[in-house]
Design a protein around this motif. Structure first.
Motif, PDB file in Angstrom:
ATOM      1  N   THR A   1      -5.698   6.330   2.710  1.00  0.00           N
ATOM      2  CA  THR A   1      -4.263   6.847   2.087  1.00  0.00           C
ATOM      3  C   THR A   1      -3.234   6.971   2.989  1.00  0.00           C
ATOM      4  O   THR A   1      -3.063   7.874   4.045  1.00  0.00           O
ATOM      5  CB  THR A   1      -4.659   8.112   1.424  1.00  0.00           C
ATOM      6  N   PRO A   2      -2.153   6.399   2.684  1.00  0.00           N
ATOM      7  CA  PRO A   2      -0.864   6.401   3.742  1.00  0.00           C
ATOM      8  C   PRO A   2      -0.422   7.580   3.290  1.00  0.00           C
ATOM      9  O   PRO A   2      -0.438   8.162   2.106  1.00  0.00           O
ATOM     10  CB  PRO A   2       0.152   4.976   3.136  1.00  0.00           C
ATOM     11  N   ASP A   3       0.434   8.154   4.364  1.00  0.00           N
ATOM     12  CA  ASP A   3       0.981   9.335   4.310  1.00  0.00           C
ATOM     13  C   ASP A   3       2.574   9.187   3.367  1.00  0.00           C
ATOM     14  O   ASP A   3       3.209   8.239   3.293  1.00  0.00           O
ATOM     15  CB  ASP A   3       1.509   9.917   5.776  1.00  0.00           C
TER      16      ASP A   3
ATOM     17  N   TYR B   1      -9.644  -5.073  -0.310  1.00  0.00           N
ATOM     18  CA  TYR B   1      -9.082  -4.428   0.883  1.00  0.00           C
ATOM     19  C   TYR B   1      -9.278  -2.718   0.624  1.00  0.00           C
ATOM     20  O   TYR B   1      -9.332  -2.474  -0.571  1.00  0.00           O
ATOM     21  CB  TYR B   1      -7.527  -4.504   0.658  1.00  0.00           C
TER      22      TYR B   1
ATOM     23  N   ILE C   1       0.850  -1.470   0.072  1.00  0.00           N
ATOM     24  CA  ILE C   1       0.016  -0.095   0.036  1.00  0.00           C
ATOM     25  C   ILE C   1       0.810   1.127   0.032  1.00  0.00           C
ATOM     26  O   ILE C   1       0.356   2.240  -0.463  1.00  0.00           O
ATOM     27  CB  ILE C   1      -0.956   0.061   1.225  1.00  0.00           C
TER      28      ILE C   1
ATOM     29  N   PHE D   1      -8.124   0.806   2.712  1.00  0.00           N
ATOM     30  CA  PHE D   1      -7.408   1.284   3.486  1.00  0.00           C
ATOM     31  C   PHE D   1      -7.098   2.823   3.458  1.00  0.00           C
ATOM     32  O   PHE D   1      -7.485   3.365   2.305  1.00  0.00           O
ATOM     33  CB  PHE D   1      -5.784   0.653   3.624  1.00  0.00           C
TER      34      PHE D   1
ATOM     35  N   HIS E   1     -11.724   6.682  -2.926  1.00  0.00           N
ATOM     36  CA  HIS E   1     -12.563   7.038  -2.270  1.00  0.00           C
ATOM     37  C   HIS E   1     -12.234   8.542  -1.679  1.00  0.00           C
ATOM     38  O   HIS E   1     -11.182   8.666  -1.089  1.00  0.00           O
ATOM     39  CB  HIS E   1     -13.184   6.185  -0.975  1.00  0.00           C
TER      40      HIS E   1
ATOM     41  N   TYR F   1       0.479   4.144  -2.521  1.00  0.00           N
ATOM     42  CA  TYR F   1      -0.254   5.193  -2.719  1.00  0.00           C
ATOM     43  C   TYR F   1       0.026   6.217  -1.472  1.00  0.00           C
ATOM     44  O   TYR F   1      -0.803   7.191  -1.468  1.00  0.00           O
ATOM     45  CB  TYR F   1      -1.691   4.556  -2.214  1.00  0.00           C
ATOM     46  N   SER F   2       1.319   6.163  -1.357  1.00  0.00           N
ATOM     47  CA  SER F   2       1.531   7.429  -0.174  1.00  0.00           C
ATOM     48  C   SER F   2       1.750   8.559  -0.761  1.00  0.00           C
ATOM     49  O   SER F   2       2.058   8.824  -1.779  1.00  0.00           O
ATOM     50  CB  SER F   2       3.094   6.909   0.637  1.00  0.00           C
ATOM     51  N   ARG F   3       1.371   9.457  -0.005  1.00  0.00           N
ATOM     52  CA  ARG F   3       1.368  11.021  -0.616  1.00  0.00           C
ATOM     53  C   ARG F   3       2.844  11.328  -0.831  1.00  0.00           C
ATOM     54  O   ARG F   3       3.154  12.021  -1.965  1.00  0.00           O
ATOM     55  CB  ARG F   3       0.953  11.811   0.468  1.00  0.00           C
TER      56      ARG F   3
ATOM     57  N   VAL G   1      -7.990  12.056  -1.646  1.00  0.00           N
ATOM     58  CA  VAL G   1      -8.479  10.810  -1.577  1.00  0.00           C
ATOM     59  C   VAL G   1      -8.228  10.462  -0.139  1.00  0.00           C
ATOM     60  O   VAL G   1      -7.060  10.413   0.358  1.00  0.00           O
ATOM     61  CB  VAL G   1      -7.353  10.147  -2.510  1.00  0.00           C
ATOM     62  N   LEU G   2      -9.382   9.891   0.448  1.00  0.00           N
ATOM     63  CA  LEU G   2      -9.095   9.421   1.884  1.00  0.00           C
ATOM     64  C   LEU G   2      -8.831   8.030   2.073  1.00  0.00           C
ATOM     65  O   LEU G   2      -8.093   7.697   2.825  1.00  0.00           O
ATOM     66  CB  LEU G   2     -10.315   9.941   2.698  1.00  0.00           C
ATOM     67  N   GLU G   3      -9.586   7.258   1.142  1.00  0.00           N
ATOM     68  CA  GLU G   3      -9.292   5.638   1.112  1.00  0.00           C
ATOM     69  C   GLU G   3      -9.054   5.306  -0.277  1.00  0.00           C
ATOM     70  O   GLU G   3      -9.618   5.799  -1.195  1.00  0.00           O
ATOM     71  CB  GLU G   3     -10.337   5.310   1.862  1.00  0.00           C
ATOM     72  N   VAL G   4      -8.251   4.214  -0.180  1.00  0.00           N
ATOM     73  CA  VAL G   4      -8.186   3.453  -1.483  1.00  0.00           C
ATOM     74  C   VAL G   4      -8.717   1.961  -1.239  1.00  0.00           C
ATOM     75  O   VAL G   4      -8.494   1.407  -0.375  1.00  0.00           O
ATOM     76  CB  VAL G   4      -6.743   3.404  -1.846  1.00  0.00           C
ATOM     77  N   GLN G   5      -9.453   1.697  -2.355  1.00  0.00           N
ATOM     78  CA  GLN G   5      -9.877   0.159  -2.137  1.00  0.00           C
ATOM     79  C   GLN G   5      -9.558  -0.618  -3.233  1.00  0.00           C
ATOM     80  O   GLN G   5      -9.356  -0.084  -4.504  1.00  0.00           O
ATOM     81  CB  GLN G   5     -11.468   0.051  -2.206  1.00  0.00           C
ATOM     82  N   GLU G   6      -8.906  -1.893  -3.032  1.00  0.00           N
ATOM     83  CA  GLU G   6      -8.412  -2.677  -4.120  1.00  0.00           C
ATOM     84  C   GLU G   6      -9.364  -3.922  -3.895  1.00  0.00           C
ATOM     85  O   GLU G   6      -9.316  -4.716  -2.901  1.00  0.00           O
ATOM     86  CB  GLU G   6      -7.216  -3.014  -4.104  1.00  0.00           C
TER      87      GLU G   6
END
Lengths: 255, 255
Positions: B253-255, B249, A84, B251, A227, A87-89, A191-196
């Motif tokens: 968004t990671p920082d 899954y 994951i 989650f 999301h 997807y880090s900022r 983007v608050l959440e990522v779904q896979e």
DNA sequence: TAGTGGTCTAGACCACTAG
DNA sequence: TAGTGGTCTAGACCACTAT
């Protein structure tokens, strides 16, 4: 008599025998198998039968054939890990954002290519189910990307978003602007959440040809939804060679 | 002339033709295809050739054969969704803990069976890499479970843990006590995080036979590690039919 | 050119399932 | 018993690769 007949078909016993030798390390990855005529001789079977045995092993992903050359024990390609962290900022928000899916595990010295095109299409059902306000068949934007690593097609990615989203951010449609796709989505709404959602299947023949996937190699199909504070803004479907990918998730024990 | 020869082999063109009919909905899931002799007649090819075409479609997971009956368009089995919710304390800590992997998406009215056995084996490399203090070949416990749904074998699961862990909790070895396996691990040391690593591959022939997996169906291989306050205590490998599973899954968004 | 794998055929026989 | 798919064979020919 006793050992030659065990109820299993000849081609199965031949396949079992060769598989056992591979698993025992007698044949190493990259090694060339004896030619079909030699195997036919060795197992006292016809060429066709021995070829059927080889076909089975190809479909198990253990062997690859090179016409005019021979059959070879398949080499395990480098596996890319998808954690994951990609997807880090800090990855896509930074100065030199890497392509999202190559972020982790990619070895050095790889040549990465990407082609992109954007068009309008009727929404497939999996998009309609995930984008609010969209019904199957409604026009949406799709951004198609194909990624190659060292000339080998590694994955295709189709990002879908609404016409309204496209209007709010022409950069998304054009695929331009700072950062990658996620950065542009994020610019519209965080983007608050990522779904896979991950499934796996065999590729169809045309797909195998297009992605140059060898026999016996499944594909991952990943549906990724961004999301945001405004709800789901982007739904993407990835098709990735399963022999070149591993997904890695780590999360706190839910309550 | 022009349409009969396009450089592609006969079996490929036959396979393409039938696949197109399936995708167009001309043949519906469960439908029976014309018999091989009929297809041979229709496509002006030999029985063997038409069978090779069918074999391709079987390997794509589009067709299943029933010997003595016919070839059928494959029905999509019910897909089980594996979300992280199945690790919730409320699921396994409650009164009537469900088997962990069936927690979500399982339809009603399914009959679930499970067989279990525990033994000591040399640690495989994937276990040694994840359990601290264990080297490949060291003796560890393995708890093997096979789960069936409505009589169909759905997955096998092998949980590995150290002899020391087994000594600390005889219940784990015996597979007894309140809650499931995770509850017993948790009793030793709280499970803080769960890690899942997902790959996909074709099953080998013996595996297909054992798990009764039809041709053209890949398997997921999931390595799940329980991370506790005392570090990783349990590493499990799951083999799951890919046509009956989807992982989900979500989650932040990671920082 | 020689060796490799790939395709295709006609036909025999086996194994399974239904009626 | 009849129809289905599964296995196997011998042999012809094609396509590709290396030398």
């Amino acid at each position: 008599m006793s050992e030659t007949t065990d109820g299993r078909s000849r081609q199965l016993r031949i396949a079992d025998s060769i598989r056992a030798r591979i698993e025992a390390g007698e044949y190493q990855p990259g090694d060339q198998l004896p030619g079909l005529p030699a195997l036919a001789q060795q197992y006292q079977a016809s060429l066709v039968t021995v070829r059927l045995a080889i076909t089975r092993l190809k479909n198990e992903g253990l062997i690859v054939s090179r016409q005019g050359v021979g059959n070879f024990i398949r080499r395990k390609p480098t596996v890319k890990r998808y954690g994951i962290g990609r997807y880090s900022r800090s990855v896509w928000g930074g100065q030199n954002p890497k392509p999202l899916l190559i972020a982790e595990g990619g070895q050095q010295g790889k040549t990465i290519g990407q082609t992109t095109e954007t068009e309008q299409v009727p929404a497939p059902s999996f998009v309609a189910e995930r984008l609010p306000g969209i019904s199957e068949g409604d026009l949406v934007y799709v951004r198609r990307r194909t990624t190659t690593i060292d000339g080998v097609i590694n994955q295709s990615a189709d990002s879908y978003f609404t016409l309204a989203t496209g209007q709010r951010s022409p950069d998304i449609v054009a695929g331009e602007g700072p950062g990658g796709h996620i950065a542009r989505i994020n610019a519209i709404s965080p983007v608050l959440e990522v779904q896979e959602e991950i499934t796996a299947r065999m590729p169809t023949s045309p797909e195998s040809a297009r992605l140059e996937i060898p026999d016996g190699t499944p594909v991952f199909e990943v549906i990724r939804t961004y999301h945001t504070a405004d709800g789901p803004l982007d739904v993407a479907k990835f098709v990735i060679r399963a022999d070149m990918a591993a997904f890695d998730y780590r999360f706190p024990t839910p309550d």
